[in-house]
Scaffold this motif. Structure first.
Motif, PDB file in Angstrom:
ATOM      1  N   UNK A  77      62.850  63.361  25.234  1.00 10.49           N
ATOM      2  CA  UNK A  77      62.682  62.534  24.040  1.00 10.49           C
ATOM      3  C   UNK A  77      63.148  61.099  24.309  1.00 10.49           C
ATOM      4  N   UNK A  78      64.277  60.943  25.001  1.00 13.26           N
ATOM      5  CA  UNK A  78      64.787  59.602  25.308  1.00 13.26           C
ATOM      6  C   UNK A  78      63.794  58.822  26.160  1.00 13.26           C
ATOM      7  N   UNK A  79      63.168  59.516  27.097  1.00  7.33           N
ATOM      8  CA  UNK A  79      62.183  58.877  27.974  1.00  7.33           C
ATOM      9  C   UNK A  79      61.013  58.332  27.154  1.00  7.33           C
ATOM     10  N   UNK A  80      60.504  59.145  26.242  1.00  5.42           N
ATOM     11  CA  UNK A  80      59.368  58.728  25.409  1.00  5.42           C
ATOM     12  C   UNK A  80      59.767  57.569  24.493  1.00  5.42           C
ATOM     13  N   UNK A  81      60.952  57.651  23.875  1.00  4.73           N
ATOM     14  CA  UNK A  81      61.414  56.568  23.009  1.00  4.73           C
ATOM     15  C   UNK A  81      61.582  55.262  23.778  1.00  4.73           C
ATOM     16  N   UNK A  82      62.005  55.374  25.026  1.00  7.20           N
ATOM     17  CA  UNK A  82      62.165  54.188  25.866  1.00  7.20           C
ATOM     18  C   UNK A  82      60.824  53.518  26.123  1.00  7.20           C
ATOM     19  N   UNK A  83      59.794  54.316  26.374  1.00  5.01           N
ATOM     20  CA  UNK A  83      58.450  53.762  26.597  1.00  5.01           C
ATOM     21  C   UNK A  83      57.943  53.065  25.331  1.00  5.01           C
ATOM     22  N   UNK A  84      58.136  53.718  24.190  1.00 10.33           N
ATOM     23  CA  UNK A  84      57.669  53.140  22.916  1.00 10.33           C
ATOM     24  C   UNK A  84      58.393  51.842  22.629  1.00 10.33           C
ATOM     25  N   UNK A  85      59.699  51.785  22.843  1.00 13.59           N
ATOM     26  CA  UNK A  85      60.481  50.596  22.513  1.00 13.59           C
ATOM     27  C   UNK A  85      60.135  49.407  23.393  1.00 13.59           C
ATOM     28  N   UNK A  86      59.613  49.655  24.583  1.00 13.74           N
ATOM     29  CA  UNK A  86      59.285  48.562  25.486  1.00 13.74           C
ATOM     30  C   UNK A  86      57.916  47.961  25.221  1.00 13.74           C
ATOM     31  N   UNK A  87      57.182  48.511  24.280  1.00 13.27           N
ATOM     32  CA  UNK A  87      55.915  47.939  23.817  1.00 13.27           C
ATOM     33  C   UNK A  87      54.907  47.728  24.939  1.00 13.27           C
ATOM     34  N   UNK A  88      54.720  48.744  25.771  1.00 14.04           N
ATOM     35  CA  UNK A  88      53.694  48.665  26.802  1.00 14.04           C
ATOM     36  C   UNK A  88      52.317  48.594  26.148  1.00 14.04           C
ATOM     37  N   UNK A  89      51.375  47.977  26.862  1.00 14.62           N
ATOM     38  CA  UNK A  89      50.017  47.849  26.334  1.00 14.62           C
ATOM     39  C   UNK A  89      49.198  49.116  26.541  1.00 14.62           C
ATOM     40  N   UNK A  90      49.677  50.009  27.351  1.00 12.98           N
ATOM     41  CA  UNK A  90      48.972  51.262  27.588  1.00 12.98           C
ATOM     42  C   UNK A  90      49.785  52.184  28.471  1.00 12.98           C
ATOM     43  N   UNK A  91      49.445  53.475  28.416  1.00 14.14           N
ATOM     44  CA  UNK A  91      50.115  54.483  29.233  1.00 14.14           C
ATOM     45  C   UNK A  91      49.048  55.336  29.905  1.00 14.14           C
ATOM     46  N   UNK A  92      49.173  55.508  31.225  1.00 16.05           N
ATOM     47  CA  UNK A  92      48.313  56.414  31.981  1.00 16.05           C
ATOM     48  C   UNK A  92      49.180  57.585  32.423  1.00 16.05           C
TER      49      UNK A  92
END
Length: 527
Positions: free
Chosen positions: A134-149
């Protein structure tokens, strides 16, 4: 003396500097200066607002001012502050790639090609190993990436849906079944296309049957099914299917045998040779067909995925919508077995058997998902397996050979195939706790299959069975029940799916490119 202290003239009071100010001071002393938007505006002779409009390309700015701003940006070497842009909700042009393994040659090649393409489009890609928390996913969301592969067989679908719900574009490399994940881009590995290929064949059934009626309007003394590699294993199954329903003798022969020794196989006055091929350019096939056509009384009917097979055959039946970018034959194999089933059933007058297969695409879709899940589970629970054996009788012997071939070429694995009852005659001496045995069982072999698997498991082997009765059989560690409505002759095209998925998951375990195995190509073209 302590030269790190800095005192003022008044009161010799120590001046405190933050780390950021100290770093800026050092950079200034070294001749470096951070270029700001204000510097660009001053150089271009415009306001900071105009600079912002030009850089964000979100307002009209006259041509002269735009040119001056861009020239100033280039001259000064200005770089926008990406962190500040993120705080303002602007795009960072930054994509994160999540994967299970990130240190192998195959993955490096994949990432390299993606990075080149992304860079050309103005994006940067960051690589991140899957942590599945869960922490990993929240970290990705908080960093506002333009996309995820995502290229992972273990990353939670729940977490994927969280990313999608957060408004982040997600692309899934289909290492597993993602049919229940919506609103994501998907890159298909080709293994799930088989169901559509069956449907396309059924849609063209009238044309196929018309061709068969023309070809078999005259009797033949014998039929010879031929092919190379996977297509030869297909020929083994096709010749069995024919013999099971028709009186005319039929055999399976490699193309190379017909090229060098045609007189040993062509004995009758009228012989029909049936080359089976995905690509019409395979040298051995074309040379073999040229050679047999020199013999009086020989004609040919190609079972193919390539309409150009008409260039060296009098007739052909086609499996449409089977084009594959992969070197490996997957849906082309299952599609051409389906054609061989239709051929044998139609010519023998068993139209009821064909009609009973009208739901083949639906059953195939279901079995694809089940084989996918089963293969992934087997390789996850038995990563130490280093010998893979496939066993089958009747129509399933040729399919067993193809399962062996898929695990060998896709996963670079030590794999073997045998008639089920033949395995006791020597080869079983290799069975130990690192041996995986796959049984393709049919309705006529249940009792002997059951005894065999019990014995192999007593030697330490891990056993798996596919068939109409495997859910009730002893001696199996894993079982997958195939549709009861289909006989051995009807189910043959479905039985090879498990071998394809096993080969695929072996390749993932080793991080091998399953679509482009070493030393191989789609068609062998000899000079």
């Amino acid at each position: 003396m302590d030269f790190t202290k800095n005192y003022s003239d008044k009161g010799m009071k120590k001046e405190k500097k933050s780390p950021g100010k100290r770093r800026c001071a050092l950079m200034t002393q070294a001749g470096f200066k951070k270029i700001t938007r204000r510097d660009v505006a001053r150089e271009a002779g415009v306001t900071e607002t105009i600079v912002s409009y030009v850089l964000n390309n979100n307002r009209y700015v006259n041509t002269d001012k735009r040119k001056r701003v861009l020239a100033a940006v280039e001259k000064l070497g200005y770089k926008p502050n990406t962190a500040a842009r993120a705080l303002k909700g602007k795009s960072l042009n930054h994509i994160v790639f999540i994967a299970d393994q990130i240190v192998t040659e195959h993955f490096s090649l994949l990432l390299s090609e993606m990075d080149k393409r992304a860079y050309d489009l103005g994006y940067m890609i960051s690589l991140c190993q899957n942590r599945n928390t869960e922490d990993f996913v929240n970290s990705i969301i908080s960093r506002q990436f333009d996309g995820v592969i995502i290229s992972s067989i273990s990353f939670s679908k729940g977490y994927i849906r969280q990313l999608i719900k957060a408004g982040i574009p997600v692309v899934l490399i289909e290492n597993r079944d993602y049919s229940d994940v919506e609103n994501a881009g998907k890159i298909n590995n080709g293994l799930y296309e088989g169901a559509r290929s069956f449907e396309a064949i059924l849609e063209t059934l009238p044309q196929i049957e018309t061709t068969l009626d023309q070809v078999f309007s005259e009797p033949y003394d014998s039929l010879i099914f031929t092919g190379c590699g996977t297509s030869f294993y297909l020929a083994q199954t096709a010749s069995y299917l024919w013999r099971a329903l028709n009186d005319t003798p039929a055999i399976a022969v490699p193309c190379s045998e017909l090229l060098f020794f045609p007189e040993n196989y062509i004995k009758g006055n009228q012989t029909l040779v049936l080359p089976i091929t995905r690509k019409s350019c395979t040298t051995e096939v074309r040379q073999a067909m040229d050679r047999v056509h020199e013999i009086p009384g020989v004609s040919s009917l190609a079972i193919t995925c390539d309409a150009d097979s008409s260039h060296y055959n009098e007739n052909y039946i086609l499996a449409p919508e089977t084009a594959e970018d992969s070197v490996i034959m997957t849906r082309s194999f299952t599609s051409m077995i389906f054609l061989a089933e239709i051929l044998s059933m139609h010519v023998s007058g068993h139209e009821e058997m064909i009609n009973a297969m009208r739901d083949y695409p639906v059953e195939a879709e279901k079995l694809l998902k089940e084989c996918d899940g089963l293969a992934e589970k087997i390789l996850r629970e038995h990563p130490e397996a280093d010998l893979f054996v496939t066993l089958g009788q009747g129509a399933y012997y040729g399919v067993s050979n193809e399962c062996m071939n898929k695990m060998k070429e896709m996963g670079i694995a030590n794999s073997e195939a045998y008639y089920s009852m033949e395995y006791r005659h020597g080869p079983m001496s290799l069975v130990d706790e690192n041996t995986f045995l796959l049984l393709l069982s049919n309705e006529k072999t249940r009792k002997t299959d059951e005894d065999l698997m019990e014995q192999m498991r007593s030697f330490g082997g891990v056993t798996c069975g596919l068939g109409p009765d495997t859910d009730q059989m002893r001696g199996l560690d894993y079982a997958l029940k195939t549709p009861e409505a289909y006989s051995e002759l009807q189910a043959a095209a479905l039985m090879g799916l498990i071998g394809q998925f096993l080969g695929y998951y072996i390749s993932l375990r080793k991080d091998i490119d399953a679509d482009s195995p070493r030393h191989l190509s789609q068609a062998i073209v000899l000079k």
